[in-house]
Design an enzyme around this catalytic site. Structure first.
Site: not given
Ligand SMILES: Cc1cc2nc3c(=O)[nH]c(=O)nc-3n(C[C@H](O)[C@H](O)[C@H](O)COP(=O)(O)OP(=O)(O)OC[C@H]3O[C@@H](n4cnc5c(N)ncnc54)[C@H](O)[C@@H]3O)c2cc1C
Length: 567
Positions: A10, A12, A15, A113, A207, A226, A228, A238, A241, A272, A336, A372, A377
């Site tokens: 991951g 994101g 990660g 918020f 996954d 959750q 939204h 989205l 908020e 929310r 959401h 949440r 997040s």
């Molecule tokens: C539209 C939207 C707006 C949001 N706005 C806010 C906000 O303003 N403030 C806030 O606090 N939160 C917000 N959230 C929530 C927040 O953005 C997410 O919870 C957070 O960014 C998740 O980050 P992460 O690093 O856990 O995962 P992600 O950013 O979802 O990354 C997941 C990673 O895992 C990898 N991955 C997944 N499955 C596999 C696989 N099988 N094999 C290899 N790689 C894989 C993907 O490639 C990716 O790199 C929002 C969410 C959304 C959907």
């Protein structure tokens, strides 16, 4: 076989933040991502990130708001840690060059918020996740993190009772690779794609959580999903908020604000779960139009909208055909965020599998409990990405992680057989993934969303059983190796079905209403029986989800005693 000290699945925010700790501690650190890291869902986050950085604010107040928002099943040790570490975590990003919006005097801007008593949400216009993810990506490049870009996680492997690495598929040519690592972190995000209407990226299929459950690492809190309040009516995209934080109103078909009926103090900025339920009740009572109510920003004025909410305006124009400067935006509650994930302690260690760590939305360190708070997040990803990264470094340098676990060739062979089996099935003898997915996600949208009861959950369960039966006969049209998205989406669907099974099972089990889990047949919160986490793990013999319990972690703070939650 590739070998690394630390393997993170991951790319994101969670990660990449964890990878920063590994690589800057001098360890060989690798990150696997099924899409280019900058396409991770983190990039879509709009509104902002909470931290008590204003001298008039106090992290204890942030923690109190979070414990209350979580409806008293959040883990208080993690919540205290997150809120105390929040200012530094945001300042780390600032120092790395993250372009946060600023006040005239140069301090980081913050907006209000939902569910919080202080405007403590730092932001970069309405593209906060984008700014943060690019910043961490630059650091990954700078320090030389090994990136497996467009590799798909097929299996988390174990050596006796310890995580040993992963089997991944190079999506570009379909080849399987075995990666061995001393510490493994799952940061694969959430599974909002389980519901037909959602704000999530196509890739949010949970996954990593599903594979951890199969590897013997329990997940928890999966019943808490959750919704939204403000997804665009037609697409679920989205509308942050942050828009209500800037002062937007929620109005019914007659232009009347209605939140005073439900949350007389916080109105549109209640938490929310409360706002989503209120909107759903209004829509059910016939006060909406075409299944939606309206978000009205016209009174904020053109200038503020263009400066602080440019992306929101563009999304409303492009996807709803409405310019918010002139017209209210039709919105409805939309899936959401998934509060549940791989159950970990406050250092990110799995409670069931040594050497396995988890961070971000894929983890359940349970700072969100049953609900949440907005902007907690992004905060979770950078605080627990950092803490988990540091603990993995310690595990590898000073603890059991010093010794390398073994990888077995049987894991690779088993995954190879799994793919061959799916491809070999004749197309006319089975069911296609799109059919199964549509039925499953639409059923859960109707029967396991904002309001639930035994009858609806029973229907949701039947939909899960049907999806499982169909999935045993899943077929793909594309039998090729290179960039076979037909196979990838089929595999993702298998993970969604497993998470659906656990979500519905836990929702049936929890006979009360708490946070995002609102049951019409058990409308009251039941603190005597339900201040606990429900865990889910896969039984290796039957392949079915087995539920368990894990205690809520508390600290000695009388302010955290459960109270009725009012806004
Ligand atoms: C539209 C939207 C707006 C949001 N706005 C806010 C906000 O303003 N403030 C806030 O606090 N939160 C917000 N959230 C929530 C927040 O953005 C997410 O919870 C957070 O960014 C998740 O980050 P992460 O690093 O856990 O995962 P992600 O950013 O979802 O990354 C997941 C990673 O895992 C990898 N991955 C997944 N499955 C596999 C696989 N099988 N094999 C290899 N790689 C894989 C993907 O490639 C990716 O790199 C929002 C969410 C959304 C959907």
């Amino acid at each position: 076989m590739a070998q690394h000290d630390i393997l993170i699945v991951g790319a994101g925010l969670a990660g990449l933040r964890a990878a920063f700790e590994g690589v800057t501690a001098g360890l060989d650190t690798a990150v696997v991502s099924k899409i280019h890291p900058l396409r991770s869902h983190s990039c879509a986050a709009q509104g902002g990130v909470n931290a008590a950085i204003n001298p008039k604010d106090d992290w204890h107040d942030h923690a109190y708001d979070t414990v209350k928002g979580a409806d008293y099943v959040g883990d208080q040790d993690s919540i205290d840690m997150m809120c105390a570490e929040a200012p530094q975590a945001v300042l780390d990003l600032d120092a790395m060059g993250c372009p946060f919006s600023r006040e005239e005097d140069g301090t980081i801007s913050q907006r209000a918020f939902g569910g919080q008593n202080f405007p403590r949400t730092a932001y970069a216009a309405d593209r906060t996740g984008h700014a943060m993810l690019h910043t961490l990506w630059e650091q990954a490049i700078k320090y030389g993190v090994k990136i497996y870009d467009e590799y798909y996680l097929m299996k988390l492997t174990t050596d006796k009772d310890r995580a040993s690495g992963a089997i991944v598929m190079d999506i570009k040519d379909g080849k399987l690779h075995q990666i061995n690592a001393k510490a493994v972190c799952v940061a694969t995000g959430g599974y909002g794609r389980l519901f037909a209407s959602n704000t999530n990226a196509m890739t949010n299929t949970g996954d990593g959580i599903a594979h951890a459950m199969r590897a013997g690492a329990p997940a928890a809190d999966l019943e808490f999903v959750q919704f939204h309040p403000t997804g665009l009516k037609s697409s679920g995209i989205l509308i942050s908020e942050g828009v209500r934080g800037e002062g937007a109103y929620l109005v019914d078909k007659n232009g009347q604000r209605f939140m005073q009926k439900y949350a007389p103090n916080k109105l549109e900025l209640a938490s929310r779960d409360v706002v989503s339920r209120s909107m759903t009740l209004e829509i059910m009572a016939g006060n909406g139009v075409d299944g939606a109510v309206f978000l009205d920003v016209r009174h904020l004025g053109r200038e503020l909208i263009l400066e602080r909410l440019p992306q929101i305006r563009q999304l409303a124009i492009d996807f709803e055909g409405v310019d918010p400067i002139d017209e209210p935006i039709p919105v409805r509650p939309t899936c959401h965020y998934t509060m549940g994930g791989i159950r970990v302690n406050k250092l990110g260690q799995s409670i069931g599998l040594k050497g396995l760590f988890a961070a971000g939305e894929a983890a359940c360190v349970s700072v969100h409990g049953a609900n949440r708070l907005g902007a907690n997040s992004l905060l979770e990803t950078i605080v627990f990405g950092k803490i988990t990264g540091k603990d993995m470094v310690d595990f590898v340098k000073n603890r059991e992680g010093k010794e390398r676990p073994a990888s077995s060739p049987e894991d690779l062979a088993q995954v190879s057989r799994q793919i061959a089996e799916i491809k070999a099935r004749p197309v006319n003898e089975g069911v296609k993934q799109a059919v199964i997915r549509k039925e499953l996600t639409e059923a859960l949208q109707v029967d396991c969303s904002v309001f639930r009861d035994a009858q609806r959950l029973d229907r949701a369960w039947k939909a899960i059983e049907k999806a499982k039966a169909h999935y045993a006969r899943i077929v793909v049209d594309d039998k090729s190796d290179a960039f076979n998205t037909d196979v990838i989406t089929a595999l993702e669907l298998g993970n969604l079905i497993l998470l659906g099974e656990a979500t519905v099972k836990a929702a049936i089990e929890r006979t009360e209403s708490r946070g995002a889990h609102a049951r019409d047949d058990f409308p009251k919160r039941d603190d005597a029986n339900w201040i606990t986490h429900i865990t889910s793990v896969v039984d290796p013999q039957s392949g079915e989800v087995v539920l368990g319990r894990d205690a809520v972690r508390t600290v000695d703070n009388p302010a955290y005693a459960p109270q009725e939650r009012k806004y």
